[in-house]
Design a protein around this motif. Structure first.
Motif, short mmCIF file in Angstrom:
data_model
loop_
_atom_site.label_atom_id
_atom_site.label_comp_id
_atom_site.label_asym_id
_atom_site.label_seq_id
_atom_site.Cartn_x
_atom_site.Cartn_y
_atom_site.Cartn_z
N ALA A 82 0.80 -1.29 0.01
CA ALA A 82 0.00 0.12 0.06
C ALA A 82 0.83 1.28 -0.13
O ALA A 82 0.82 2.24 0.72
CB ALA A 82 -1.00 0.17 1.21
N ALA A 83 1.66 1.23 -0.93
CA ALA A 83 2.87 2.27 -0.97
C ALA A 83 2.29 3.56 -1.14
O ALA A 83 2.88 4.67 -0.62
CB ALA A 83 3.76 2.17 -2.32
N LEU A 103 3.64 -1.74 -4.19
CA LEU A 103 2.31 -2.37 -4.37
C LEU A 103 1.27 -1.50 -4.11
O LEU A 103 1.09 -1.19 -2.62
CB LEU A 103 2.02 -3.67 -3.66
CG LEU A 103 2.80 -5.04 -4.11
CD1 LEU A 103 4.25 -5.00 -3.91
CD2 LEU A 103 2.39 -6.33 -3.50
N ASP A 104 0.17 -1.38 -4.76
CA ASP A 104 -0.94 -0.55 -4.77
C ASP A 104 -2.00 -0.45 -5.83
O ASP A 104 -1.48 -1.35 -6.81
CB ASP A 104 -0.80 1.04 -4.35
CG ASP A 104 -1.58 1.73 -3.40
OD1 ASP A 104 -3.00 1.59 -3.38
OD2 ASP A 104 -0.94 2.54 -2.56
N LEU A 105 -3.01 -0.09 -5.56
CA LEU A 105 -4.09 0.10 -6.50
C LEU A 105 -3.80 0.57 -7.80
O LEU A 105 -3.02 1.52 -7.71
CB LEU A 105 -5.56 0.45 -6.03
CG LEU A 105 -6.11 -0.42 -4.99
CD1 LEU A 105 -7.47 0.37 -4.30
CD2 LEU A 105 -6.63 -1.84 -5.46
N PRO A 106 -4.11 0.25 -9.01
CA PRO A 106 -3.78 0.83 -10.31
C PRO A 106 -3.95 2.43 -10.49
O PRO A 106 -3.27 3.09 -10.79
CB PRO A 106 -4.61 0.31 -11.30
CG PRO A 106 -5.11 -1.35 -10.81
CD PRO A 106 -5.16 -1.09 -9.40
N ALA A 131 0.87 -3.31 -9.64
CA ALA A 131 -0.73 -2.93 -9.56
C ALA A 131 -1.15 -4.28 -8.78
O ALA A 131 -1.44 -5.20 -9.56
CB ALA A 131 -1.38 -2.44 -10.91
N ALA A 132 -1.90 -4.01 -7.63
CA ALA A 132 -2.46 -5.23 -7.19
C ALA A 132 -3.33 -4.73 -5.98
O ALA A 132 -3.37 -3.79 -5.24
CB ALA A 132 -1.43 -6.05 -6.46
N ARG A 142 1.29 -11.67 -8.18
CA ARG A 142 1.65 -10.52 -9.14
C ARG A 142 3.21 -10.11 -8.61
O ARG A 142 3.91 -9.71 -9.23
CB ARG A 142 0.68 -9.37 -8.72
CG ARG A 142 -0.32 -9.62 -9.43
CD ARG A 142 -1.61 -8.48 -9.31
NE ARG A 142 -2.91 -8.59 -10.01
CZ ARG A 142 -2.97 -8.18 -11.23
NH1 ARG A 142 -2.05 -7.62 -11.80
NH2 ARG A 142 -4.16 -8.45 -11.66
N LEU A 143 3.61 -10.15 -7.35
CA LEU A 143 4.74 -9.63 -6.78
C LEU A 143 5.83 -10.53 -7.21
O LEU A 143 6.94 -10.33 -7.64
CB LEU A 143 4.69 -9.59 -5.13
CG LEU A 143 5.91 -9.26 -4.50
CD1 LEU A 143 6.50 -7.71 -4.88
CD2 LEU A 143 5.82 -9.37 -2.99
#
Length: 262
Positions: A82-83, A103-106, A131-132, A142-143
Motif C-alpha cells: 500500500a505504497a 504495491l498499490d491499486l492501479p 498494481a495489486a 503478482r509480486l
C-alpha cells in the motif's frame, strides 16, 4: 481513487509541510507536487482538533523512523505494501543493488507515475511498481511474477494500512507476508491503537470513519505467535530520539519484527 487511497494525499500534505519547515526530519521534494496535481492546497487547517494534531505528529515521526529502519535493515530486497504516494525509492540513499517493489491499486500508481514523470524524478534504486489489490490473494503472485525472490531476506514496510482493515483482513495479509519471508526478513508497521482511543475529532472524521482497527493492540502478540520476533518502539521514545519530545505519551508507536521461521 478510493476513499482509503485518497488518505495518501493527507499524508503527502504532512510530508510537504515538514519538508518545508526548518530543522525538518526528512526531505520529500515531491510531496507538494502531488498536492498540486490533485488540486489540493498546502495550507494547514486553521483549527485542527487534538486527534488531527496527534496524527500529524505521528506521521512525521513514523516517516523518519521507517526511513531509518529500511536503510538500517541492510536488505537488498524491499517491499512497500500500500505504497500510496511514498517516494522513498526516489529520496533515500539506497545501497547499490537494492531492488524495491511498490504495491498499490492501479489508480494510485497511475496518478503517482504521472506526477513523478512531470517532475523528471528518477529512482535511486531498482524500483518496480506492482498494481495489486492487497485484499485479494493474487497480490502475492503478482509480486513474484514481477521478480520478487521469496528465498531472499526482505525488508517489508506496512505503513498506515492495517488500521483500515478488519482483524481478519489484517491477519490474512500478514500471513501472506510471512509465507513470502525468508528467515531474517524484517517487518515494520504501526502498533495498533487500543479501543479506548477517542475519535470524536471532526477535523479528521473523514479519515477515522474509514478505520476498522486491524489487529489493534494485539499486533505484536500476533506476530510473535506467527513466526516473527517483535520489538515495540513507543512513539514518545522514538520522537525524543529525534529531538521532538512529546508532552504526554500517547500509547501508540511502531513495531519492528524479524522473521525467525516460515
Amino acid at each position: 481513487m478510493s476513499a482509503v487511497s485518497k488518505t495518501a494525499l493527507a499524508v503527502a500534505r504532512v510530508r510537504a509541510h515538514e519538508s518545508a519547515a526548518g530543522n525538518a526530519l526528512f526531505d520529500d521534494p515531491y510531496a507538494a507536487a502531488f498536492l498540486a496535481a490533485a488540486g489540493e492546497q498546502m495550507r494547514k487547517p486553521t483549527s485542527p482538533g487534538p486527534l488531527a494534531t496527534a496524527l500529524r505528529f505521528q506521521t512525521v515521526i513514523r516517516t523518519r523512523f521507517y526511513d531509518d529502519e529500511l536503510i538500517r535493515s541492510g536488505h537488498a530486497q524491499v517491499v512497500l505494501l500500500a505504497a500510496g504516494l511514498d517516494t522513498r525509492a526516489y529520496r533515500l540513499p539506497w545501497p547499490s543493488g537494492t531492488r524495491l517493489y511498490e504495491l498499490d491499486l492501479p489508480p494510485v500508481l497511475e496518478f503517482k507515475h504521472g506526477v513523478l514523470a512531470a517532475q523528471s524524478a528518477a529512482p535511486r534504486c531498482d524500483r518496480t511498481a506492482v498494481a495489486a489489490d492487497l485484499l485479494r490473494p493474487t497480490w502475492a503472485d503478482r509480486l513474484v511474477d514481477a521478480g520478487f525472490d521469496a528465498t531472499r531476506p526482505t525488508a517489508w514496510l506496512v505503513e498506515g494500512l492495517l488500521v483500515y482493515l478488519t482483524a481478519e483482513e489484517a491477519a490474512t495479509l500478514l500471513t501472506t507476508v510471512g509465507d513470502l519471508s525468508a528467515p531474517g526478513s524484517r517487518l515494520a508497521l504501526e502498533r495498533g491503537r487500543s479501543g479506548r482511543t477517542r475519535l470524536d475529532d471532526p477535523s479528521v472524521a473523514h479519515i477515522t470513519a474509514l478505520w476498522k482497527g486491524g489487529l489493534g493492540a494485539g499486533t505484536a502478540d500476533w506476530l510473535d505467535a506467527h513466526g516473527w520476533r517483535s520489538e515495540a518502539h513507543p512513539l514518545d521514545t522514538v520522537a525524543a530520539c529525534y529531538g521532538r519530545p512529546m508532552g504526554n505519551p500517547s500509547g501508540t508507536g511502531f513495531i519492528t519484527a524479524v522473521r525467525t521461521s516460515r
